[in-house]
Enzyme design. Sequence first.
Site, PDB file in Angstrom:
ATOM      1  N   MET A  30       0.739  -1.200   0.088  1.00 21.51           N
ATOM      2  CA  MET A  30      -0.053  -0.155  -0.075  1.00 21.51           C
ATOM      3  C   MET A  30       0.904   1.155   0.105  1.00 21.51           C
ATOM      4  SD  MET A  30      -3.378  -0.878   2.157  1.00 21.51           S
ATOM      5  CE  MET A  30      -2.677  -0.613   3.886  1.00 21.51           C
ATOM      6  N   GLY A  31       2.054   1.009  -0.256  1.00 24.05           N
ATOM      7  CA  GLY A  31       3.140   2.211  -0.337  1.00 24.05           C
ATOM      8  C   GLY A  31       3.507   2.586   0.945  1.00 24.05           C
ATOM      9  N   TYR A  32       4.317   3.954   0.797  1.00 19.32           N
ATOM     10  CA  TYR A  32       4.821   4.522   2.197  1.00 19.32           C
ATOM     11  C   TYR A  32       5.889   3.747   2.705  1.00 19.32           C
ATOM     12  CZ  TYR A  32       5.185   8.450   4.931  1.00 19.32           C
ATOM     13  OH  TYR A  32       5.799   9.520   5.708  1.00 19.32           O
ATOM     14  N   HIS A  37       9.130  -3.240   3.827  1.00 18.89           N
ATOM     15  CA  HIS A  37       8.909  -3.427   2.460  1.00 18.89           C
ATOM     16  C   HIS A  37       9.790  -3.641   1.508  1.00 18.89           C
ATOM     17  CE1 HIS A  37       5.513  -0.346   3.616  1.00 18.89           C
ATOM     18  NE2 HIS A  37       4.707  -1.437   3.014  1.00 18.89           N
ATOM     19  N   LYS A 149       4.748  -9.899   9.583  1.00 22.40           N
ATOM     20  CA  LYS A 149       4.294  -8.894  10.501  1.00 22.40           C
ATOM     21  C   LYS A 149       2.681  -9.117  10.379  1.00 22.40           C
ATOM     22  CE  LYS A 149       3.455  -4.658  11.804  1.00 22.40           C
ATOM     23  NZ  LYS A 149       2.358  -4.126  10.676  1.00 22.40           N
ATOM     24  N   ASP A 150       2.199  -9.367   9.052  1.00 25.54           N
ATOM     25  CA  ASP A 150       0.721  -9.553   9.102  1.00 25.54           C
ATOM     26  C   ASP A 150       0.594 -11.126   8.912  1.00 25.54           C
ATOM     27  OD1 ASP A 150      -0.290  -6.546   8.535  1.00 25.54           O
ATOM     28  OD2 ASP A 150       1.746  -6.699   7.444  1.00 25.54           O
ATOM     29  N   MET A 184       8.303  -2.520  11.996  1.00 29.89           N
ATOM     30  CA  MET A 184       8.292  -1.239  10.968  1.00 29.89           C
ATOM     31  C   MET A 184       6.667  -1.249  10.626  1.00 29.89           C
ATOM     32  SD  MET A 184      11.756  -1.034   9.079  1.00 29.89           S
ATOM     33  CE  MET A 184      13.215  -0.487  10.012  1.00 29.89           C
ATOM     34  N   SER A 186       3.985   1.340   8.008  1.00 24.68           N
ATOM     35  CA  SER A 186       3.715   2.895   7.681  1.00 24.68           C
ATOM     36  C   SER A 186       2.865   3.413   8.661  1.00 24.68           C
ATOM     37  CB  SER A 186       2.919   2.714   6.270  1.00 24.68           C
ATOM     38  OG  SER A 186       3.613   1.757   5.356  1.00 24.68           O
ATOM     39  N   ARG A 187       1.785   2.801   9.392  1.00 21.39           N
ATOM     40  CA  ARG A 187       1.237   3.525  10.131  1.00 21.39           C
ATOM     41  C   ARG A 187       1.995   4.019  11.594  1.00 21.39           C
ATOM     42  NH1 ARG A 187      -2.921  -0.778   8.653  1.00 21.39           N
ATOM     43  NH2 ARG A 187      -4.605   0.435   7.849  1.00 21.39           N
TER      44      ARG A 187
HETATM   45  P1  AMP Z   1       1.532  -2.772   3.529  1.00 18.94           P
HETATM   46  O1  AMP Z   1       2.013  -1.781   2.642  1.00 18.94           O
HETATM   47  O2  AMP Z   1       1.543  -2.474   4.717  1.00 18.94           O
HETATM   48  O3  AMP Z   1       0.364  -3.390   2.904  1.00 18.94           O
HETATM   49  O4  AMP Z   1       2.582  -3.944   3.569  1.00 18.94           O
HETATM   50  C1  AMP Z   1       2.831  -4.503   2.182  1.00 18.94           C
HETATM   51  C2  AMP Z   1       3.543  -6.000   2.633  1.00 18.94           C
HETATM   52  O5  AMP Z   1       4.807  -5.629   3.415  1.00 18.94           O
HETATM   53  C3  AMP Z   1       2.706  -6.864   3.545  1.00 18.94           C
HETATM   54  O6  AMP Z   1       3.058  -8.152   2.902  1.00 18.94           O
HETATM   55  C4  AMP Z   1       3.231  -6.712   4.782  1.00 18.94           C
HETATM   56  O7  AMP Z   1       3.028  -8.086   5.463  1.00 18.94           O
HETATM   57  C5  AMP Z   1       4.685  -6.448   4.416  1.00 18.94           C
HETATM   58  N1  AMP Z   1       5.152  -5.837   5.568  1.00 18.94           N
HETATM   59  C6  AMP Z   1       4.916  -4.509   6.305  1.00 18.94           C
HETATM   60  N2  AMP Z   1       5.820  -4.353   7.366  1.00 18.94           N
HETATM   61  C7  AMP Z   1       6.548  -5.257   7.542  1.00 18.94           C
HETATM   62  C8  AMP Z   1       7.587  -5.509   8.352  1.00 18.94           C
HETATM   63  N3  AMP Z   1       8.122  -4.626   9.299  1.00 18.94           N
HETATM   64  N4  AMP Z   1       8.216  -6.708   8.287  1.00 18.94           N
HETATM   65  C9  AMP Z   1       8.008  -7.553   7.031  1.00 18.94           C
HETATM   66  N5  AMP Z   1       7.253  -7.266   6.201  1.00 18.94           N
HETATM   67  C10 AMP Z   1       6.316  -6.210   6.367  1.00 18.94           C
END
Ligand code: AMP
Length: 281
Positions: A30-32, A37, A149-150, A184, A186-187
């Site tokens: 979802m960016g940022y 990432h 993380k998710d 880590m 984005s939030r």
């Molecule tokens: P998001 O942009 O938050 O939807 O995350 C995109 C991908 O990055 C998802 O597969 C998340 O699980 C992964 N992700 C986000 N934060 C982390 C982190 N701290 N460590 C590893 N993977 C992450």
Amino acid sequence: MVLIEDIASMKRYVLAVKSNGTTIGLVPTMGYFHEGHLMLMRMAKKISDHLIISLFVNPAQFGQGEDLDKYPKDMERDKTLARAVGVECIFAPSVEEMYPEGYSTYVNVENITNVLCGVSRPHHFRGVATVVTKLFNIIEPDIAVFGEKDFQQLAVIKQLVKDLNMNVRVVGHPTIREPDGLAMSSRNAYLRVDERKKSLILNKSLHLARNLFAEGVRDASKIRDSVKKMISSEEGCDIDYVEVVDPERLSPIRTIEDKALIALAVRIGSTRLIDNTVLGE
Ligand code: AMP
């Protein structure tokens, strides 16, 4: 690196890439971007020939009153970071492109979506499963990398791929943390200075769980209650859930036989943070 914003062009691009047997690695985001990432992208690059990432803040996975409108964005910075890790293509469609007028189809993974985050975010995983299915259909990746993380999201996607016989290898990547232990996200950008300090309680409480497990505690409720107690002692931290579950089926366990996932979600001010660890790994 190319930026593609419409589905028809993305499909043409994929067709051209695949025509000579090149494998595609996909990292949906979802960016940022943060280092979490970027680590996923580096991993996908290592295990595939051609790296595509998607950047789409998916409205279908946000509930009413959640942070869809204020979700952080910085496309120029994201492009620079992606280029530096060797991303070949960014797919960044608009909401209208992904969900045009009359859109009516949603993908629902049952059972494992009814626990943990699924309780306070009842439509979240339906949105995730839907957008990931669409991305897999558009980009036809050979492998796709998701973060642990998710953890529940990764489990939902593995189930989706298995149940719908999709030709994608889903790979998990360990959680990347700040030097002080905060996972880590984005939030994390939402956290005020005092809230950022309080947020350390998440990782600290997971450490407590790991220590109890290392000392031989196998009673899941004992571990869960100790973690809850520690988080509650930090003023301004509201527990959404703390659960000890089976890492495969995400069902609650009473006594830890082999491995257990301890997963938690905590609200600090208006920010909801999640974290987890697998005990016995
Ligand atoms: P998001 O942009 O938050 O939807 O995350 C995109 C991908 O990055 C998802 O597969 C998340 O699980 C992964 N992700 C986000 N934060 C982390 C982190 N701290 N460590 C590893 N993977 C992450």
